[in-house]
Design an enzyme around this catalytic site. Structure first.
Site, PDB file in Angstrom:
ATOM      1  N   LYS A 129       0.860  -1.186   0.000  1.00 27.82           N
ATOM      2  CA  LYS A 129       0.000   0.000   0.000  1.00 27.82           C
ATOM      3  C   LYS A 129       0.890   1.227   0.000  1.00 27.82           C
ATOM      4  O   LYS A 129       2.035   1.160   0.444  1.00 27.82           O
ATOM      5  CB  LYS A 129      -0.888   0.003   1.262  1.00 27.82           C
ATOM      6  CG  LYS A 129      -2.108   0.887   1.161  1.00 27.82           C
ATOM      7  CD  LYS A 129      -3.271   0.208   0.462  1.00 27.82           C
ATOM      8  CE  LYS A 129      -4.409   1.181   0.226  1.00 27.82           C
ATOM      9  NZ  LYS A 129      -5.608   0.512  -0.291  1.00 27.82           N
ATOM     10  N   ASP A 169      -7.052   4.530  -4.425  1.00 26.28           N
ATOM     11  CA  ASP A 169      -7.678   4.402  -3.108  1.00 26.28           C
ATOM     12  C   ASP A 169      -8.260   5.788  -2.835  1.00 26.28           C
ATOM     13  O   ASP A 169      -8.499   6.555  -3.788  1.00 26.28           O
ATOM     14  CB  ASP A 169      -6.649   3.975  -2.047  1.00 26.28           C
ATOM     15  CG  ASP A 169      -7.298   3.569  -0.720  1.00 26.28           C
ATOM     16  OD1 ASP A 169      -7.779   2.437  -0.612  1.00 26.28           O
ATOM     17  OD2 ASP A 169      -7.347   4.404   0.224  1.00 26.28           O
TER      18      ASP A 169
END
Ligand code: NDP
Length: 449
Positions: A129, A169
């Site tokens: 991430k 995201d």
């Protein structure tokens, strides 16, 4: 509520000590370790060679400076992150988040969760991430582009279709992925389509990727409801957020015969008892980049807008938190249960606090945890990588059909694992154990690396 098994407690204490102050990361690790006690009792070999310690430690953490110039000619500095958590199952895979709240602990929690989620999809992808504390709100297209270009100028050296494949995201959608891909292409002099997912359809993106997280979450909740002989038909649903995940969650709820009546953003929530008008919401959010209060103003009478209070006070049978972490707490859970809730599907990552999850489970509410319920997005990203690798492009229907199959498999594997470990209907346990075992088996085969 399971507590961490005493054999695993020293591992957790070590995580606390070595990652001081990173409360979201602690919370994510605690939830997984709580599920693993029964696995270690049955299969002590999973604790050999410090396997669980290794699973809790990212393989690599990158933090970098992102300088950029705003429209007034002023130099700005943000911080960029990429946490490459685990590559036992494939290249690191996970989104980039641009939001002022981003710090290393948040990226670490997201990367940790992503590792198990990606394993659950059954696709060959590891977990990672990244993101930045950059706030895109109110920035011009030119500023967004210059920020993305500067961000990629550092990050590109750590990426590659076989190394690390980011996606979007919070705060990173199609526009940002385009700018990031353009800069990657320029820096590397390679048209390496498989290095990013969530791309536009005109340069290597997959149909249904934009819709996949929201659609997938609704498919997952539908599967859970079937186990109790019910469905979305005629049900009232509340969906928090009004971004990518929330909007396509609402779309699929309506397709499944339910009625989504409320959604939100960081400035408040709206209730539209006639059911949210999705075309209007898309116009406000995607085209005008506006606020939910603009939806209320444009839709006119009958829409209630509130800047205060919690969206979870709106009575509903299905709750789908789709904004951000820890947005639904124990008090919200109590209110929802009192108002007749039957199912929760987590579209966002870790949106429910541990207290809320405990209350849902005690009240026998169907609870689909994020790792399983929102895995449709990354699964479709893996389908995008598959299409890029074979230079193929599937129809929307074909891609959505595959998404639906993947969501059903994820549901069934979580349910079967929960049964196997004597906790029928406990999707939290089922998701954590299924994801863990897949990652752990691969790590055991690869030796101590
Ligand atoms: P978007 O940026 O498209 O939308 C986020 C929405 O949540 C916005 O309405 C935003 O409101 C709201 N929100 C964000 N942060 C906060 C906050 N601190 N307080 C209140 N509201 C907030 O992001 P996504 O829809 O892509 O992501 C939403 C969630 O889903 C995240 O948890 C993400 O990690 C998760 N997720 C996303 C996937 C994807 O494919 N995009 C895949 C799997 C999970 P505002 O505009 O006012 O900030």
């Amino acid at each position: 509520m399971p507590r961490i098994d005493e054999k695993l407690l020293p591992i957790f204490e070590d995580v606390l000590r070595r990652n001081a102050g990173e409360s979201e990361f602690h919370q994510a690790v605690e939830e997984v370790l709580e599920s693993l006690g029964c696995v270690i009792s049955k299969h002590p070999e999973y604790a050999d060679n410090a396997l669980i310690e290794r699973i809790c430690e990212p393989e690599r953490q990158i933090i970098f400076r992102v300088p950029w110039v705003d429209d007034k000619g002023q130099v700005r500095i943000n911080r960029g992150f990429r946490v490459q958590f685990n590559s036992a199952l494939g290249p690191y895979k996970g989104g980039l988040r641009f939001h002022p709240s981003v710090n290393v602990g948040i990226i670490k929690f997201l990367g940790f969760e992503q590792t198990f989620k990606n394993a659950l999809t059954g696709m060959p992808i590891g977990g990672g991430k990244g993101g930045s504390d950059f706030n895109p709100r109110g920035r011009s297209d030119g500023e967004i582009m210059r920020f993305c270009q500067s961000f990629m100028t550092e990050l590109y050296r750590h990426l590659g279709e076989y190394t690390d494949v980011p996606a979007g995201d919070i705060g990173v959608g199609g526009r940002e992925i385009g700018f990031l891909f353009g800069q990657y292409k320029r820096l590397t002099n390679r048209y390496e389509a498989g290095v990013l997912t969530g791309k536009g359809l005109n340069y290597g993106g997959s149909r249904a990727r934009t819709e996949a997280t929201g659609y997938g979450a609704v498919y997952f909740v539908d599967q859970m409801m079937r186990t109790r002989g019910t469905s979305f038909e005629g049900k009232r649903a509340v969906v928090s957020g009004s971004g990518n995940v929330a909007i396509y969650t609402i779309e699929k709820i309506h397709e499944f015969g339910g009625k989504a009546i409320a959604c939100s953003d960081s400035s408040g929530y709206i209730v539209d008892e006639n059911g949210i008008d999705l075309e209007l919401l898309k116009e406000v959010k995607f085209n005008r980049r506006g606020r939910v209060r603009d939806y209320a103003a444009l839709r006119g009478n009958g829409v209630h807008h509130s800047e205060k209070g919690s969206i979870w006070a709106v009575p509903c049978e299905v709750a789908m938190p789709s904004a951000t972490q820890n947005e639904l707490d124990g008090t919200d859970a109590q209110t929802l249960i009192k108002n007749g809730l039957i199912a929760v599907g987590e579209g966002a990552n870790m949106p429910s606090t541990p207290d809320a999850i405990r209350q849902f489970q005690e009240a026998n509410i169907l609870f689909g945890p994020a790792k399983a319920a929102n895995a449709g997005g990354v699964a479709t990203s893996a389908l995008e990588m598959q299409q890029n690798a074979s230079r193929d492009s599937w129809t929307f229907e074909e891609t959505e059909r595959r998404l639906a199959t993947i969501m059903r498999r994820i549901h069934d594997s979580c349910a079967e694992t929960a049964d196997k470990y004597g906790a029928p209907g406990n999707y939290v346990l089922g998701a954590n154990i299924t994801g863990f075992v897949r990652v752990a088996d691969a790590m055991r085969s690869l030796g101590v690396v």
